[in-house]
Scaffold this motif. Structure first.
Motif, mmCIF file in Angstrom:
data_model
loop_
_atom_site.group_PDB
_atom_site.id
_atom_site.type_symbol
_atom_site.label_atom_id
_atom_site.label_comp_id
_atom_site.label_asym_id
_atom_site.label_seq_id
_atom_site.Cartn_x
_atom_site.Cartn_y
_atom_site.Cartn_z
ATOM 1 N N LEU A 54 0.827 -1.211 0.000
ATOM 2 C CA LEU A 54 0.000 0.000 0.000
ATOM 3 C C LEU A 54 0.859 1.258 0.000
ATOM 4 N N THR A 55 0.380 2.264 -0.710
ATOM 5 C CA THR A 55 1.129 3.515 -0.826
ATOM 6 C C THR A 55 0.642 4.556 0.170
ATOM 7 N N GLY A 56 1.509 5.533 0.431
ATOM 8 C CA GLY A 56 1.103 6.700 1.197
ATOM 9 C C GLY A 56 0.572 7.771 0.258
ATOM 10 N N GLY A 57 0.622 9.020 0.700
ATOM 11 C CA GLY A 57 0.090 10.114 -0.105
ATOM 12 C C GLY A 57 -1.366 10.374 0.226
ATOM 13 N N SER A 58 -1.914 11.405 -0.397
ATOM 14 C CA SER A 58 -3.309 11.766 -0.098
ATOM 15 C C SER A 58 -4.302 11.067 -1.030
ATOM 16 N N THR A 59 -3.883 10.731 -2.257
ATOM 17 C CA THR A 59 -4.822 10.172 -3.231
ATOM 18 C C THR A 59 -5.464 8.851 -2.769
ATOM 19 N N PRO A 60 -4.718 7.941 -2.109
ATOM 20 C CA PRO A 60 -5.356 6.669 -1.748
ATOM 21 C C PRO A 60 -6.279 6.735 -0.530
ATOM 22 N N THR A 86 4.778 0.787 0.434
ATOM 23 C CA THR A 86 5.690 1.161 -0.646
ATOM 24 C C THR A 86 6.888 1.949 -0.128
ATOM 25 N N ASP A 87 6.635 2.812 0.839
ATOM 26 C CA ASP A 87 7.704 3.676 1.340
ATOM 27 C C ASP A 87 7.290 4.285 2.669
ATOM 28 N N GLU A 88 8.279 4.821 3.344
ATOM 29 C CA GLU A 88 8.005 5.409 4.661
ATOM 30 C C GLU A 88 8.985 6.531 4.961
ATOM 31 N N ARG A 89 8.470 7.556 5.600
ATOM 32 C CA ARG A 89 9.347 8.600 6.144
ATOM 33 C C ARG A 89 9.894 8.081 7.472
ATOM 34 N N CYS A 90 11.166 8.313 7.726
ATOM 35 C CA CYS A 90 11.754 7.803 8.977
ATOM 36 C C CYS A 90 11.409 8.751 10.109
ATOM 37 N N SER A 98 3.696 9.861 9.012
ATOM 38 C CA SER A 98 3.975 8.437 8.800
ATOM 39 C C SER A 98 2.936 7.776 7.881
ATOM 40 N N ASN A 99 3.422 7.062 6.887
ATOM 41 C CA ASN A 99 2.506 6.303 6.021
ATOM 42 C C ASN A 99 1.866 5.147 6.786
ATOM 43 N N GLU A 100 2.640 4.565 7.697
ATOM 44 C CA GLU A 100 2.071 3.489 8.516
ATOM 45 C C GLU A 100 0.859 4.018 9.273
ATOM 46 N N LEU A 188 0.404 2.199 -6.254
ATOM 47 C CA LEU A 188 1.376 3.301 -6.313
ATOM 48 C C LEU A 188 0.685 4.630 -6.596
ATOM 49 N N GLY A 189 1.198 5.691 -5.990
ATOM 50 C CA GLY A 189 0.779 7.041 -6.340
ATOM 51 C C GLY A 189 1.747 7.617 -7.362
ATOM 52 N N LEU A 190 1.487 8.835 -7.770
ATOM 53 C CA LEU A 190 2.347 9.508 -8.743
ATOM 54 C C LEU A 190 2.556 10.948 -8.297
ATOM 55 N N GLY A 191 3.835 11.326 -8.093
ATOM 56 C CA GLY A 191 4.131 12.713 -7.731
ATOM 57 C C GLY A 191 4.147 13.593 -8.970
ATOM 58 N N GLY A 194 6.935 13.030 -11.271
ATOM 59 C CA GLY A 194 7.101 11.677 -11.826
ATOM 60 C C GLY A 194 7.591 10.664 -10.802
ATOM 61 N N HIS A 195 7.779 11.090 -9.545
ATOM 62 C CA HIS A 195 8.215 10.086 -8.557
ATOM 63 C C HIS A 195 7.056 9.155 -8.220
ATOM 64 N N THR A 196 7.441 7.985 -7.761
ATOM 65 C CA THR A 196 6.465 7.029 -7.250
ATOM 66 C C THR A 196 7.128 6.321 -6.083
ATOM 67 N N ALA A 197 6.333 5.836 -5.113
ATOM 68 C CA ALA A 197 6.900 5.422 -3.830
ATOM 69 C C ALA A 197 7.838 6.557 -3.381
ATOM 70 N N SER A 198 9.071 6.262 -2.917
ATOM 71 C CA SER A 198 10.035 7.359 -2.700
ATOM 72 C C SER A 198 11.170 7.230 -3.697
ATOM 73 N N THR A 225 6.612 16.897 -4.356
ATOM 74 C CA THR A 225 5.588 16.254 -3.530
ATOM 75 C C THR A 225 4.373 17.157 -3.425
ATOM 76 N N THR A 226 3.213 16.550 -3.228
ATOM 77 C CA THR A 226 1.979 17.330 -3.175
ATOM 78 C C THR A 226 1.991 18.275 -1.971
ATOM 79 N N ALA A 227 2.462 17.764 -0.834
ATOM 80 C CA ALA A 227 2.412 18.566 0.384
ATOM 81 C C ALA A 227 3.562 19.561 0.479
ATOM 82 N N THR A 256 -3.785 18.754 -11.248
ATOM 83 C CA THR A 256 -2.346 18.987 -11.015
ATOM 84 C C THR A 256 -1.512 17.788 -11.474
ATOM 85 N N LYS A 257 -2.146 16.648 -11.702
ATOM 86 C CA LYS A 257 -1.409 15.452 -12.144
ATOM 87 C C LYS A 257 -1.491 15.248 -13.664
ATOM 88 N N ALA A 258 -2.276 16.086 -14.354
ATOM 89 C CA ALA A 258 -2.533 15.821 -15.780
ATOM 90 C C ALA A 258 -1.251 15.829 -16.615
HETATM 91 C C1 6PG Z 1 4.201 9.203 -0.125
HETATM 92 C C2 6PG Z 1 4.120 8.364 -1.357
HETATM 93 C C3 6PG Z 1 4.364 9.120 -2.645
HETATM 94 C C4 6PG Z 1 2.994 9.581 -3.100
HETATM 95 C C5 6PG Z 1 3.093 10.637 -4.180
HETATM 96 C C6 6PG Z 1 1.721 11.164 -4.556
HETATM 97 O O1 6PG Z 1 4.279 8.635 0.937
HETATM 98 O O2 6PG Z 1 4.132 10.430 -0.220
HETATM 99 O O3 6PG Z 1 4.434 7.123 -1.281
HETATM 100 O O4 6PG Z 1 4.969 8.388 -3.665
HETATM 101 O O5 6PG Z 1 2.241 8.494 -3.559
HETATM 102 O O6 6PG Z 1 3.877 11.699 -3.691
HETATM 103 O O7 6PG Z 1 1.166 11.777 -3.416
HETATM 104 P P1 6PG Z 1 -0.311 12.334 -3.415
HETATM 105 O O8 6PG Z 1 -1.242 11.178 -3.524
HETATM 106 O O9 6PG Z 1 -0.431 13.022 -2.070
HETATM 107 O O10 6PG Z 1 -0.412 13.284 -4.547
#
Ligand code: 6PG
Length: 304
Positions: A54-60, A86-90, A98-100, A188-191, A194-198, A225-227, A256-258
């Motif tokens: 599972l991914t972090g970010g706001s979209t999921p 997928t990834d985590e901030r330490c 925290s994504n967790e 996966l999300g998409l920054g 073009g980043h995904t995960a970290s 990053t979105t934030a 913003t992702k188009a």
């Molecule tokens: C995270 C993610 C990162 C995220 C993208 C998109 O923890 O931030 O793993 O890859 O999926 O930055 O983020 P948004 O869904 O917030 O646009």
């Protein structure tokens, strides 16, 4: 001949990249949640377990809320589902970044998943509070702690998904019998860069052969990053792992992702600049978009 675009790379492969466009963010979230339940039930029918990353970010977040509520909550085979990140901030599991924490609060705290089947990435809660200071003094302790977190996650993923042939390699789906574990689904999300995960543009983690890597995400990457975040050590899974998945689902919504959706799917093939292009799974990649995120795609790609 060098492929012109990622979509073209996929066209040449075993499987096409499938692009689905949904009316809005809510119908996108519901469709993705339902897709995950379908994949989960199918995996349990065939192999007796479902392994999902599972991914972090706001979209999921709305996706996780649909999975946590009736009727999908009852339809997902939670007792046989194994959850990874997928990834985590330490930053430690209680930190708001925290994504967790996000996945637990929106989803896992509300479903009957087994505690022993939940595998968060832990990479040291004190790493980032020390990071700035240590970077200035040239100390490497923060890097070492984040790398130890990546080592542990790599060891876990390799022990769970390694082929039974002793090679240590993570097997592609479909090989072996029911004893062999398959990585069924990676979300996966998409920054906007073009980043995904970290996996950020230019990062060496893109070439990493192990399943997980530590990355320092500084000001330039944070602009994508979105934030808009501060400098942080993170741990991410790598393309070496993601590309072993039976199904990868990319999730993107909003205008913003188009442009990054268009560049990733139709732009020049340059995964060092557009890390999401490094995702080329053994199975299938499914892009799940809303109308706004798909707004700049050519009609031919939208129809794939
Ligand atoms: C995270 C993610 C990162 C995220 C993208 C998109 O923890 O931030 O793993 O890859 O999926 O930055 O983020 P948004 O869904 O917030 O646009």
């Amino acid at each position: 001949m060098k492929p012109r675009s990622w979509a073209e790379v996929k066209d040449r492969g075993r499987d096409r990249a499938l692009v689905a466009v949904h009316a809005d963010e809510l119908s996108l979230a519901l469709s993705v949640a339902a897709l995950m339940v379908d994949e989960g039930r199918r995996a349990v029918d065939v192999r007796g377990r479902f392994s999902v990353v599972l991914t972090g970010g706001s979209t999921p977040v709305p996706v996780y809320r649909f999975l946590a509520a009736s009727p999908l909550r009852e339809l997902m085979p939670w007792a046989r589902t194994e959850v990874f990140w997928t990834d985590e901030r330490c930053v430690g599991p209680d930190d708001p970044r925290s994504n967790e924490r996000m996945v637990r609060e929106t989803l896992l705290d509300h479903v009957p998943v087994r505690a022993e089947n939940v595998h968060p990435i832990r990479c040291g809660s004190r790493v980032n509070s020390e990071a700035g200071k240590e970077k200035r003094s040239g100390a490497i302790a923060a890097a070492t702690v984040a790398e130890a977190g990546a080592d542990r996650y790599d060891a876990l993923l390799t022990s769970l998904f390694a082929a039974g042939d002793g090679s240590g390699a993570i097997p592609s789906p479909g090989r072996g019998g029911t004893e062999e574990r398959t990585l069924d689904l990676v979300l996966l999300g998409l920054g906007k860069d073009g980043h995904t995960a970290s996996l950020f543009p230019g990062t060496s983690a893109l070439q990493e052969e192990r399943a997980a890597a530590a990355v320092f995400v500084g000001a330039v990457a944070n602009a994508g990053t979105t934030a808009g975040e501060e400098d942080l050590w993170r741990v991410t899974i790598t393309p070496a792992l993601i590309n072993r998945a039976a199904t990868v689902v990319f999730l993107a919504s909003g205008s913003t992702k188009a442009s990054i959706v268009r560049d990733t799917l139709q732009g020049s093939y340059d995964p060092a600049r557009l890390p999401a292009q490094s995702v080329d799974p053994a199975g299938v990649a499914r892009w799940q978009l809303d109308e706004e995120a798909a707004g700049l795609l050519d009609a031919t790609v939208r129809r794939s």
